[in-house]
Design an enzyme around this catalytic site. Structure first.
Site, short mmCIF file in Angstrom:
data_model
loop_
_atom_site.label_atom_id
_atom_site.label_comp_id
_atom_site.label_asym_id
_atom_site.label_seq_id
_atom_site.Cartn_x
_atom_site.Cartn_y
_atom_site.Cartn_z
N ASP A 21 1.04 -0.82 0.33
CA ASP A 21 0.03 -0.18 -0.16
C ASP A 21 0.67 1.29 0.24
OD1 ASP A 21 -2.73 1.08 0.67
OD2 ASP A 21 -2.06 1.89 2.62
N ASP A 65 -0.41 4.73 0.72
CA ASP A 65 -0.45 6.05 2.23
C ASP A 65 -0.84 5.22 3.19
OD1 ASP A 65 -0.98 8.33 0.45
OD2 ASP A 65 -3.31 7.19 0.33
N ASP A 125 -2.09 -0.24 5.65
CA ASP A 125 -2.58 -0.49 7.34
C ASP A 125 -4.00 -0.37 7.41
OD1 ASP A 125 -3.05 1.53 5.07
OD2 ASP A 125 -2.89 3.44 6.57
#
Length: 178
Positions: A9, A11, A133
């Site tokens: 990922d 961000d 996240d």
């Protein structure tokens, strides 16, 4: 022999969005806050005045996010043993698609464009590992999910957790380079 694959990922994993939110908030309100405000709070609710959503629609927000500590070197090392894909849900915020592409070109120029996937739903990704996240992405991961620690996911316990990029390398058993 075919390399195993990893989806990473952007961000909150490669890009330090928490620092960016705090920087924008300080610039706008003149008040310095710490990352503690994100602890066990949904990311969108961490800053007052709906600031998070405002920043996500601000030109330049995604283009100028700081790189997460250790991310560049770790991704380089992972590429020696894995097929690495950068996967980002870049469709929700109109400016993010182009800005994320430019950000990757600046900070991760060694990632070939074939290995960059911008999508709306990460459940379509089929890699051996996924580093993210957000559980909304990891809960449907077809491979082994690795939760990258962030304030908003502090209370999550149902995925293997990595607190930083060194822990990612340790989990994936990447041999250090000289």
């Amino acid at each position: 022999m075919k390399k195993r694959s990893i989806a990473i990922d952007m961000d909150g994993v490669l890009a330090d969005t928490e620092s960016q939110y705090l920087h924008y908030y300080e610039q706008e309100y003149g008040k310095r806050l710490t990352k503690d405000i994100f602890h066990n709070v949904p990311e969108a609710e961490a800053l007052p005045n709906g600031s998070i959503f405002k920043y996500l629609y601000t030109p330049g927000f995604f283009r100028t996010i700081p790189v997460m500590a250790g991310a560049v070197e770790a991704v380089r090392r992972l590429q020696t043993r894995y097929e690495v894909y950068i996967v980002s849900a870049a469709m929700e915020f109109p400016l993010s698609l182009f800005e994320k592409k430019e950000w990757l070109a600046e900070h991760f120029p060694f990632i070939h464009w074939h290995n960059i996937i911008f999508c709306g739903d990460k459940s379509i990704i089929d890699t051996d590992f996924m580093i993210d996240d957000y559980c909304k992405n990891l809960d449907f991961c077809k491979g082994k999910p690795i939760l990258f620690s962030a304030g908003h996911n502090a209370g999550i316990t149902h995925h293997l957790r990595a607190n930083n990029w060194q822990e990612i390398l340790d989990i994936l058993d990447v041999v250090p380079t000289n």
